[in-house]
Scaffold this active site. Sequence first.
Site, PDB file in Angstrom:
ATOM      1  N   ASP A 126       0.367   3.611  -0.933  1.00 44.77           N
ATOM      2  CA  ASP A 126       1.255   2.577  -1.179  1.00 44.77           C
ATOM      3  C   ASP A 126       0.877   2.253  -2.632  1.00 44.77           C
ATOM      4  OD1 ASP A 126      -1.069   1.167  -1.194  1.00 44.77           O
ATOM      5  OD2 ASP A 126      -0.545  -0.841  -0.028  1.00 44.77           O
ATOM      6  N   GLU A 127      -0.847   1.948  -3.092  1.00 45.55           N
ATOM      7  CA  GLU A 127      -0.531   2.387  -4.680  1.00 45.55           C
ATOM      8  C   GLU A 127       0.269   3.060  -5.097  1.00 45.55           C
ATOM      9  OE1 GLU A 127      -5.039   2.550  -4.749  1.00 45.55           O
ATOM     10  OE2 GLU A 127      -5.485   0.961  -3.360  1.00 45.55           O
ATOM     11  N   LYS A 157      -2.617  10.541  -6.579  1.00 49.33           N
ATOM     12  CA  LYS A 157      -1.903  10.851  -5.402  1.00 49.33           C
ATOM     13  C   LYS A 157      -0.246  10.614  -5.355  1.00 49.33           C
ATOM     14  CE  LYS A 157      -3.253  10.083  -1.346  1.00 49.33           C
ATOM     15  NZ  LYS A 157      -3.715  11.262  -1.164  1.00 49.33           N
TER      16      LYS A 157
HETATM   17  P1  NAD Z   1     -12.500   9.405   2.681  1.00 46.94           P
HETATM   18  O1  NAD Z   1     -12.185   9.022   1.416  1.00 46.94           O
HETATM   19  O2  NAD Z   1     -13.178   8.633   3.887  1.00 46.94           O
HETATM   20  O3  NAD Z   1     -12.049  10.638   3.037  1.00 46.94           O
HETATM   21  C1  NAD Z   1     -12.177  11.709   2.256  1.00 46.94           C
HETATM   22  C2  NAD Z   1     -12.306  12.971   3.107  1.00 46.94           C
HETATM   23  O4  NAD Z   1     -12.161  14.194   2.289  1.00 46.94           O
HETATM   24  C3  NAD Z   1     -13.856  13.216   3.292  1.00 46.94           C
HETATM   25  O5  NAD Z   1     -14.284  14.031   4.419  1.00 46.94           O
HETATM   26  C4  NAD Z   1     -13.907  13.909   2.432  1.00 46.94           C
HETATM   27  O6  NAD Z   1     -14.985  14.835   2.479  1.00 46.94           O
HETATM   28  C5  NAD Z   1     -12.603  14.965   2.432  1.00 46.94           C
HETATM   29  N1  NAD Z   1     -12.409  16.195   1.154  1.00 46.94           N
HETATM   30  C6  NAD Z   1     -12.601  15.998  -0.275  1.00 46.94           C
HETATM   31  N2  NAD Z   1     -12.686  16.588  -1.354  1.00 46.94           N
HETATM   32  C7  NAD Z   1     -12.318  17.666  -0.873  1.00 46.94           C
HETATM   33  C8  NAD Z   1     -11.878  19.149  -0.394  1.00 46.94           C
HETATM   34  N3  NAD Z   1     -12.029  19.304  -1.866  1.00 46.94           N
HETATM   35  N4  NAD Z   1     -11.738  19.630   0.331  1.00 46.94           N
HETATM   36  C9  NAD Z   1     -11.823  19.344   1.599  1.00 46.94           C
HETATM   37  N5  NAD Z   1     -12.190  18.546   2.407  1.00 46.94           N
HETATM   38  C10 NAD Z   1     -12.661  17.062   0.778  1.00 46.94           C
HETATM   39  O7  NAD Z   1     -10.634   8.956   2.946  1.00 46.94           O
HETATM   40  P2  NAD Z   1     -10.191   7.917   3.907  1.00 46.94           P
HETATM   41  O8  NAD Z   1     -10.036   6.267   3.320  1.00 46.94           O
HETATM   42  O9  NAD Z   1      -9.791   8.589   4.852  1.00 46.94           O
HETATM   43  O10 NAD Z   1      -8.272   8.950   3.435  1.00 46.94           O
HETATM   44  C11 NAD Z   1      -8.033   9.485   3.619  1.00 46.94           C
HETATM   45  C12 NAD Z   1      -6.446   9.815   3.278  1.00 46.94           C
HETATM   46  O11 NAD Z   1      -6.062   8.460   3.649  1.00 46.94           O
HETATM   47  C13 NAD Z   1      -6.334   9.927   1.886  1.00 46.94           C
HETATM   48  O12 NAD Z   1      -5.912  10.923   0.997  1.00 46.94           O
HETATM   49  C14 NAD Z   1      -5.968   8.681   1.286  1.00 46.94           C
HETATM   50  O13 NAD Z   1      -5.346   8.962  -0.531  1.00 46.94           O
HETATM   51  C15 NAD Z   1      -5.466   8.354   2.303  1.00 46.94           C
HETATM   52  N6  NAD Z   1      -5.003   6.545   1.840  1.00 46.94           N
HETATM   53  C16 NAD Z   1      -6.431   6.277   2.678  1.00 46.94           C
HETATM   54  C17 NAD Z   1      -6.305   4.556   2.694  1.00 46.94           C
HETATM   55  C18 NAD Z   1      -7.211   4.311   2.888  1.00 46.94           C
HETATM   56  O14 NAD Z   1      -7.229   2.232   2.863  1.00 46.94           O
HETATM   57  N7  NAD Z   1      -8.618   3.798   3.123  1.00 46.94           N
HETATM   58  C19 NAD Z   1      -4.970   4.219   2.344  1.00 46.94           C
HETATM   59  C20 NAD Z   1      -4.005   4.483   2.658  1.00 46.94           C
HETATM   60  C21 NAD Z   1      -3.527   5.742   1.865  1.00 46.94           C
HETATM   61  P1  TYD Z   2     -10.822  -1.510  -2.440  1.00 42.93           P
HETATM   62  O1  TYD Z   2     -11.230  -1.102  -0.892  1.00 42.93           O
HETATM   63  O2  TYD Z   2     -11.697  -0.478  -2.837  1.00 42.93           O
HETATM   64  O3  TYD Z   2     -10.004  -0.831  -2.068  1.00 42.93           O
HETATM   65  P2  TYD Z   2      -8.282  -0.449  -3.041  1.00 42.93           P
HETATM   66  O4  TYD Z   2      -8.863  -0.857  -4.671  1.00 42.93           O
HETATM   67  O5  TYD Z   2      -7.638   0.826  -2.322  1.00 42.93           O
HETATM   68  O6  TYD Z   2      -7.110  -1.434  -2.182  1.00 42.93           O
HETATM   69  O7  TYD Z   2     -10.562  -2.808  -2.699  1.00 42.93           O
HETATM   70  C1  TYD Z   2     -10.284  -3.343  -1.724  1.00 42.93           C
HETATM   71  C2  TYD Z   2      -9.783  -5.075  -2.680  1.00 42.93           C
HETATM   72  O8  TYD Z   2     -11.059  -6.102  -3.292  1.00 42.93           O
HETATM   73  C3  TYD Z   2      -9.499  -4.841  -3.991  1.00 42.93           C
HETATM   74  O9  TYD Z   2      -8.373  -6.079  -4.405  1.00 42.93           O
HETATM   75  C4  TYD Z   2     -10.535  -4.577  -4.604  1.00 42.93           C
HETATM   76  C5  TYD Z   2     -11.233  -5.709  -3.857  1.00 42.93           C
HETATM   77  N1  TYD Z   2     -13.139  -5.378  -4.433  1.00 42.93           N
HETATM   78  C6  TYD Z   2     -13.921  -6.119  -4.443  1.00 42.93           C
HETATM   79  O10 TYD Z   2     -13.229  -7.126  -4.826  1.00 42.93           O
HETATM   80  N2  TYD Z   2     -15.304  -5.849  -4.906  1.00 42.93           N
HETATM   81  C7  TYD Z   2     -15.657  -4.985  -4.165  1.00 42.93           C
HETATM   82  O11 TYD Z   2     -16.987  -4.727  -4.024  1.00 42.93           O
HETATM   83  C8  TYD Z   2     -14.549  -3.848  -3.766  1.00 42.93           C
HETATM   84  C9  TYD Z   2     -14.908  -2.226  -3.623  1.00 42.93           C
HETATM   85  C10 TYD Z   2     -12.903  -4.198  -3.736  1.00 42.93           C
END
Ligand code: NAD
Ligand code: TYD
Length: 338
Positions: A126-127, A157
């Site tokens: 959503d970012e 993204k």
């Molecule tokens: P994460 O950082 O925990 O995991 C990313 C994974 O991708 C890791 O295992 C890393 O080794 C792998 N990776 C990185 N570069 C690579 C490459 N060049 N080739 C192959 N593998 C590679 O991320 P996440 O939180 O699990 O997020 C997964 C996806 O979901 C991402 O695309 C992120 O943008 C999206 N997303 C995450 C959130 C969230 O809250 N975490 C929310 C919405 C969307």
């Molecule tokens: P984060 O987990 O990094 O996700 P995103 O920035 O992708 O939403 O952060 C979630 C929220 O928490 C964001 O508003 C930033 C804040 N935050 C802190 O206040 N302290 C921290 O150390 C981190 C990592 C995030």
Amino acid sequence: MKILVTGGAGFIGVNFVYYMLEKYADYDIVCLDALTYAGNLKSLDGAMDNPKFTFVKGSISDKDFVDKLFEKEKFDIVVNFAAESHVDRSIENPFIFLETNIMGTACLLEASKKYGVSRYHQVSTDEVYGDLPLDRPDLFFTEETPIHTSSPYSSSKASADLLCLAFNRTYGLPVTISRCSNNYGPYQFPEKLIPLMIVRAQENQSLPVYGEGLNVRDWLYVEDHCKAIDMIIHNGRVGEVYNVGGHNEKQNIEVVRTLLKALGKSESLITYVKDRAGHDLRYAIDPTKISTELGWLPETKFEDGMERTIRWYLDNKQWTDDIKSGEYAEYSRRVYGD
Ligand code: NAD
Ligand code: TYD
């Protein structure tokens, strides 16, 4: 059915691998992951002995490698989770975000086109919509909200999303995109808000809250995100974007206080630190499209999801202890000073 799951050693990817292996015993799942600092092979321990699961180490940005893998495996579906995913790291150094998130996606799209996959699914965020004002709780992100990014992460993204849509329009590649709100749950790397605070509170370290802690995120339990992706890859309409989120908005400070209470720790650990540059104020998803078209609804209440998440981190201390050495320790010292 053979599915390529990229980034399956990361937080959401590993949850998706377990979800799919459990739900579809007859599917073959191939995980491609470069094992960056965020990828952890130990997280996949529970899948390694499953004959329907294969792990391949490699980068999605390695065009020749990706081509050979697609030629050999003949995937039906590709689900691209692989990414650099942490906003703060993208502010420190944007370039690896462009390489992985944009060029990596381009390599996967190209191979998907060449070898004729029946679905390419891009896991987006959503970012890409930027942020909403704090004083307009009536506003939500819909799929029609213009792309308006704030950080190098979200820009990379958004670029990848546009490439996906271009491959659909220009080459007819059957693409879908999901844009999900903030996830929480087991296996999340402790640089993100919730696991960072759990891990630091356990050690009685200060809890760095950016600014005044008033920024709002729309939290979704990771399993609900996995269910949404499962529904989209099977029943979603080609060429469409689906927003995923559960109307669960919380201020950061509320989340931190909830965690401290659950862990039995004092609020004196909270430390207000310098705000993140370009810090997005509020994210809030309108999930009407996925709910009405595909019947998706979030199933895990925030209180239950948080309890499960905290329990997981307490029960899997070794998992975080292993991470806390090396690169993580260096990052932590650089960013938080201890
Ligand atoms: P994460 O950082 O925990 O995991 C990313 C994974 O991708 C890791 O295992 C890393 O080794 C792998 N990776 C990185 N570069 C690579 C490459 N060049 N080739 C192959 N593998 C590679 O991320 P996440 O939180 O699990 O997020 C997964 C996806 O979901 C991402 O695309 C992120 O943008 C999206 N997303 C995450 C959130 C969230 O809250 N975490 C929310 C919405 C969307
Ligand atoms: P984060 O987990 O990094 O996700 P995103 O920035 O992708 O939403 O952060 C979630 C929220 O928490 C964001 O508003 C930033 C804040 N935050 C802190 O206040 N302290 C921290 O150390 C981190 C990592 C995030």
